[in-house]
Design an enzyme around this catalytic site. Sequence first.
Site, PDB file in Angstrom:
ATOM      1  CG  HIS A 162      -2.311  -0.685   1.190  1.00  0.00           C
ATOM      2  ND1 HIS A 162      -3.398  -0.841   0.581  1.00  0.00           N
ATOM      3  CD2 HIS A 162      -1.751  -1.970   1.458  1.00  0.00           C
ATOM      4  CE1 HIS A 162      -4.592  -1.569   0.710  1.00  0.00           C
ATOM      5  NE2 HIS A 162      -3.649  -3.140   0.752  1.00  0.00           N
ATOM      6  CG  ASP A 371       0.628   9.270   0.653  1.00  0.00           C
ATOM      7  OD1 ASP A 371       0.263   8.134   1.202  1.00  0.00           O
ATOM      8  OD2 ASP A 371      -0.915  10.434   1.194  1.00  0.00           O
TER       9      ASP A 371
HETATM   10  P1  ADQ Z   1      -2.959   6.459   4.212  1.00  0.00           P
HETATM   11  O1  ADQ Z   1      -1.350   6.260   4.920  1.00  0.00           O
HETATM   12  O2  ADQ Z   1      -3.858   5.620   6.084  1.00  0.00           O
HETATM   13  O3  ADQ Z   1      -3.203   4.975   3.759  1.00  0.00           O
HETATM   14  P2  ADQ Z   1      -5.037   6.931   2.898  1.00  0.00           P
HETATM   15  O4  ADQ Z   1      -4.674   6.896   1.490  1.00  0.00           O
HETATM   16  O5  ADQ Z   1      -4.995   8.832   2.762  1.00  0.00           O
HETATM   17  O6  ADQ Z   1      -3.991   7.100   3.815  1.00  0.00           O
HETATM   18  O7  ADQ Z   1      -6.728   6.458   3.880  1.00  0.00           O
HETATM   19  C1  ADQ Z   1      -6.846   7.555   4.916  1.00  0.00           C
HETATM   20  C2  ADQ Z   1      -8.041   6.876   5.487  1.00  0.00           C
HETATM   21  O8  ADQ Z   1      -8.393   7.809   6.622  1.00  0.00           O
HETATM   22  C3  ADQ Z   1      -9.772   7.524   4.309  1.00  0.00           C
HETATM   23  O9  ADQ Z   1      -9.818   6.724   4.326  1.00  0.00           O
HETATM   24  C4  ADQ Z   1      -9.864   8.736   4.905  1.00  0.00           C
HETATM   25  O10 ADQ Z   1     -11.158   8.987   4.888  1.00  0.00           O
HETATM   26  C5  ADQ Z   1     -10.086   8.176   6.645  1.00  0.00           C
HETATM   27  N1  ADQ Z   1      -9.785   9.642   7.624  1.00  0.00           N
HETATM   28  C6  ADQ Z   1      -9.002   9.946   7.384  1.00  0.00           C
HETATM   29  N2  ADQ Z   1      -8.886  10.717   8.589  1.00  0.00           N
HETATM   30  C7  ADQ Z   1     -10.176  10.643   9.190  1.00  0.00           C
HETATM   31  C8  ADQ Z   1     -10.506  11.314  10.119  1.00  0.00           C
HETATM   32  N3  ADQ Z   1     -10.180  12.162  11.573  1.00  0.00           N
HETATM   33  N4  ADQ Z   1     -11.246   9.746  10.713  1.00  0.00           N
HETATM   34  C9  ADQ Z   1     -11.751   8.847   9.947  1.00  0.00           C
HETATM   35  N5  ADQ Z   1     -11.450   8.353   9.427  1.00  0.00           N
HETATM   36  C10 ADQ Z   1     -10.531   9.559   8.532  1.00  0.00           C
HETATM   37  C11 ADQ Z   1      -1.865   3.579   3.786  1.00  0.00           C
HETATM   38  C12 ADQ Z   1      -1.514   4.357   2.534  1.00  0.00           C
HETATM   39  C13 ADQ Z   1      -1.999   4.798   1.470  1.00  0.00           C
HETATM   40  C14 ADQ Z   1      -2.629   4.084   0.519  1.00  0.00           C
HETATM   41  C15 ADQ Z   1      -3.610   3.804   1.032  1.00  0.00           C
HETATM   42  C16 ADQ Z   1      -4.701   2.419   0.653  1.00  0.00           C
HETATM   43  O11 ADQ Z   1      -0.105   5.171   2.944  1.00  0.00           O
HETATM   44  O12 ADQ Z   1      -0.804   5.510   0.883  1.00  0.00           O
HETATM   45  O13 ADQ Z   1      -3.611   5.484  -0.217  1.00  0.00           O
HETATM   46  O14 ADQ Z   1      -3.070   3.267   2.292  1.00  0.00           O
HETATM   47  O15 ADQ Z   1      -3.767   1.679  -0.536  1.00  0.00           O
END
Ligand code: ADQ
Length: 461
Positions: A162, A371
């Site tokens: 990921h 990211d």
């Molecule tokens: P993350 O580093 O966790 O994921 P991201 O892809 O942006 O980063 O996903 C975050 C998730 O958490 C989103 O679905 C978002 O809605 C949720 N989220 C964020 N803030 C929140 C809050 N305050 N309350 C509730 N939910 C919240 C890792 C990798 C990424 C990759 C994903 C998927 O680091 O690069 O995109 O996995 O493969």
Amino acid sequence: MPKRRDLVIVSNRLPVHRVERDGKASWEISPGGLVSALTPVLAERDCTWIGWSGDAGEAPEPFGLERIHNVPVALSKDDIENYYEGFSNRTLWPLYHDAVRPPQYHRHWWRPYVEVNRRFAAAAAAHAKRGGTVWVHDYHLQLVPRMLRASRPDLRIGYFLHIPFPPAELFAQLPWRGPLLDGLLGADVVGFQTRGGARNFAALARRHAGASASGHRLLAADGHTTLVKAFPVSIDVDHWEALARRPDLQERARQLRERIGSPRRLLLGVDRLDYTKGIDIRLRAFGELLARDRGKHRDCKLVQLAVPSRERVEEYAELRTTVEQLVGRINGDFEELGSPPVHYLHRSLPAEELVAGYLAADVLVVTPLRDGMNLVAKEYVACRVDDDGVLVLSEFTGAAHQFNAALRVNPHDIDGLVEALDRALEMPLAEARRRMRKLRRTLRAHDVHRWGREFLEALAA
Ligand code: ADQ
């Protein structure tokens, strides 16, 4: 004897965590990218999910939740310290994110990493049906594919990373680069977020693990072949769109703007509180924006939502302090009494609240230094059913490879970032709409169901 399923998912954490309310314990879906991506793909099939529950000590009994049979794996306090906080989050995480914090290499973290990977591989072997499919996820478990193949050669084994896979010069620092590459080569399919990640892995596997290449396939020394390919992860677009069309959430978005003082323009950031996400840089840029041009943007506000993350790891605790000091400083410098320019929430929120935020925001600011993909950018685009809103997006995210129509920024260039924020806030409606429509077309063509289907089809081939 456990009930064996055709599809077994293996990841460090289960998709749920335990919560206590009024003295009663129950399981709740956890926030985070991996869970957001996988749960919609699994909604229509039975599977077993193997992962850690999040608590130290003995593992709880397996339990069903919707169509997922959850099998907790035990981690001791030492495992958490060495395998999880140590090797996974202080060696691999920073190294794979361009070493934006110095990765630390400790032998006493490596051995527990091997040991815990062995535990996960054994659990997968015990729960997969004969000839079934095991899909392993993320950087915590890179040795599992090879270990599993050794005990269960009948299985189809897939692995998806990921996070980014780093360039050869960085990865080559790892004292354990050989075993990690070889661990992944035990899979039939190894998937990355971008073609760059796949290319980096293929080059390293040739150089340090004795593999040879033919097209998208790598041939390991033992004669086993692995398909190496990019499968950009995504979101359940229909689900987010349906939420965005709900009148009650549109009303909540209006209320949210009012509650923070009806700003002329509203910027939003949504992230796990992680040093790779560039939250501090974004705040600095916003502070500079408020100061420039005799306060031209003083009637704009920023809402920053940050989910607590890895709080026991030192670098994360430091980041929290930095972010909170910056919020305090900007508000101290620019607040009109009772109406601060930055609203900061350090907690996890239900999807409905995020949607209200996405609907309320004129600009979403996504500024990671690196990211894998960034699902938040995709969620914002899915929610803009009105074709409105501007996405400011770091070019160092996987999403930037798909989203040409975003306002792309280099987060290391603070002047450039301030310029981009200014441009986003002033963007003529026609241009913003043209860009958003393009982003939405791209997203629709690449939703998470396609990701899941393509990966599983490649694995079945
Ligand atoms: P993350 O580093 O966790 O994921 P991201 O892809 O942006 O980063 O996903 C975050 C998730 O958490 C989103 O679905 C978002 O809605 C949720 N989220 C964020 N803030 C929140 C809050 N305050 N309350 C509730 N939910 C919240 C890792 C990798 C990424 C990759 C994903 C998927 O680091 O690069 O995109 O996995 O493969």
